[in-house]
Design a protein around this motif. Structure first.
Motif, mmCIF file in Angstrom:
data_model
loop_
_atom_site.group_PDB
_atom_site.id
_atom_site.type_symbol
_atom_site.label_atom_id
_atom_site.label_comp_id
_atom_site.label_asym_id
_atom_site.label_seq_id
_atom_site.Cartn_x
_atom_site.Cartn_y
_atom_site.Cartn_z
ATOM 1 N N VAL A 381 0.838 -1.208 0.000
ATOM 2 C CA VAL A 381 0.000 0.000 0.000
ATOM 3 C C VAL A 381 0.872 1.258 0.000
ATOM 4 N N LEU A 415 -4.538 -3.894 -5.094
ATOM 5 C CA LEU A 415 -3.879 -2.593 -4.939
ATOM 6 C C LEU A 415 -4.315 -1.632 -6.029
ATOM 7 N N MET A 419 -6.341 1.652 -4.867
ATOM 8 C CA MET A 419 -5.582 2.894 -4.953
ATOM 9 C C MET A 419 -5.819 3.652 -6.259
#
Length: 454
Positions: A381, A415, A419
């Motif tokens: 992250v 991810l 994100m």
């Protein structure tokens, strides 16, 4: 050059820049193993204070390894843009940090000044930065490179598909390759670590991956991560390699322990451009990791972060397509626990980006290190937020050949979704064409390798 300070009623004196740099480093078990680390938190704080007040000229004019004695030092020194350096040489390391973190400083500004910095200066400023500083600064910098396709764009999280097999069995490798592609993994490279470092084995894997790429018109790159000389022989015998790979180190002596030199890498670069199947202009792939120089007993009393920065100065000379650190792979001798692994991953990524390097990370750990899957997901992250160019992925996060834990295919997909990242543009178009993506998101066919049997 002032190498002492008073702190909390005590005097701290550092013998030279090597001593100062090592003691200003965040806690690393490798530095302690080498007898270089600060003995107390107070000594580390004092070292950081002294380091912050040094000028950039203090660091450049007192090399830790003389360029006359080490070809890595010579290459790094020769890269320094003198007019840019002269405009900054009287800055303190603290002032450089403030400039890097300033809201008024852009990524293009950082790429410009980086040409006037040597690797030790970049290491110095990393030592003064918090984890969030490292994320924030690296995220400013966009490094674009192209082999067959371009990666590194803002908003892109590329990935290396690592379909390793414990016997280099082609069918087993292809099965893993299909699964990874079905999750949208593989735009940075399809990169295989071979068990058998022979020319015939490397040729077989290169032909298998290239044939699969051609059959399915996959816009990516292939590479087999054997020793550079083995890959060169395979290419000379007609194997279709888009890139040539090699692990590198931060000193000439450590590179010799890998069986390489600057001249050999230049020869490989020219061969990849003239006989490789990548369209370029970048055709090299380097791998690094904190602690390798100490393992080779070729660290010359330098701390592992500074040596890692020198890796990137060395790599920059060859204009590679991709570079990645394998953070956490060597084990607790060099990075003892989750805290050290996370810190090292953020340091490596920032320092590479400050060198203008297209940086990826193998976010991983060995089973005897004090870390677990949650820790590397945390680092995933943080690095995604920092704008990492690519992440390495293995089936279920478990490499069945190298026997270590990494990010999984579905971790990278998660991810991206969480994100707001995408695969590289040409690869994303191919995923849409295959039905693996629909309108920029994984479709109902995601994770189903049978899509390649229809």
């Amino acid at each position: 050059m002032k190498l002492h300070t008073h702190y909390l009623g005590a005097v701290y004196q550092f013998s030279d820049l090597k001593d100062l740099f090592a003691k200003a480093n965040e806690e690393k078990s490798g530095d302690r193993l080498a007898g270089l680390a600060a003995e107390t938190v107070q000594e580390r704080i004092a070292a950081k204070e002294v380091l912050s007040e040094l000028t950039l000229a203090d660091i450049r004019e007192n090399p830790m390894i003389s360029p006359e004695e080490d070809e890595v030092s010579q290459i790094i020194e020769n890269q320094v843009n003198e007019p840019i350096y002269q405009s900054m040489k009287n800055w303190s390391v603290a002032e450089l940090r403030e400039y890097i973190l300033s809201d008024e400083t852009t990524g293009e500004d950082l790429k410009r000044i980086s040409r006037g910095l040597n690797s030790e200066i970049i290491a110095a400023v990393a030592k003064l930065m918090s984890n969030l500083d490292l994320v924030h600064a690296a995220n400013k910098i966009e490094i674009l490179t192209k082999c067959n396709i371009m990666i590194g764009q803002k908003g892109v999280l590329a990935s290396r598909l690592q379909p390793n097999h414990p016997t280099d069995n082609v069918e087993g490798m292809i099965a893993s390759l299909k699964e990874g592609l079905s999750y949208g993994i593989g735009d940075a490279v399809i990169g295989i670590n071979p068990v058998d470092d022979s020319v015939e084995s490397v040729k077989r894997l290169l032909h298998a991956t290239k044939n699969f790429m051609n059959d399915w018109e996959i816009p990516t790159q292939n590479c087999v991560l054997a020793h550079v000389t083995t890959q060169m022989k395979a290419i000379e015998q007609g194997a279709p390699a888009d890139m040539i790979f090699q692990s590198i180190a931060g000193t000439e002596a450590a590179n010799r322990s890998f069986g390489i030199s600057a001249a050999l890498l230049e020869e490989a670069n020219q061969l990849a451009k003239s006989h490789g199947t990548g369209t370029g202009p970048q055709c090299l792939y380097f791998e690094t990791g904190q602690g390798s120089e100490l393992s080779a007993e070729a660290h010359f009393g330098m701390d592992q972060l500074t040596l890692e920065s020198r890796n990137y100065g060395f790599a920059r000379h060859y204009d590679p397509y991709i570079v990645n650190t394998v953070v956490g792979f060597i084990g607790p001798e060099y990075l003892y626990n989750n805290k050290q692994v996370i810190r090292a991953g953020l340091e490596d990524h920032f320092m590479a980006k400050m060198h203008g390097i297209p940086m990826g990370v193998d976010i991983c750990y060995t089973n005897h290190i004090k870390a677990d899957q949650n820790d590397i997901e945390d680092l995933g992250v943080l690095l995604t937020a920092a704008g990492v160019n690519f992440i390495i992925a293995t089936p279920m996060g478990d490499d069945c050949m190298l026997n270590y834990q990494s990010m999984s295919y579905h971790d990278v997909a998660t991810l991206r979704q969480t994100m707001g990242k995408q695969p590289s543009p040409l690869f994303a178009e191919w995923l849409e064409k295959m039905g693996i993506f629909e309108q920029g998101k994984l479709s109902k066919y995601a994770g189903d390798p049978s899509i390649f049997t229809r």
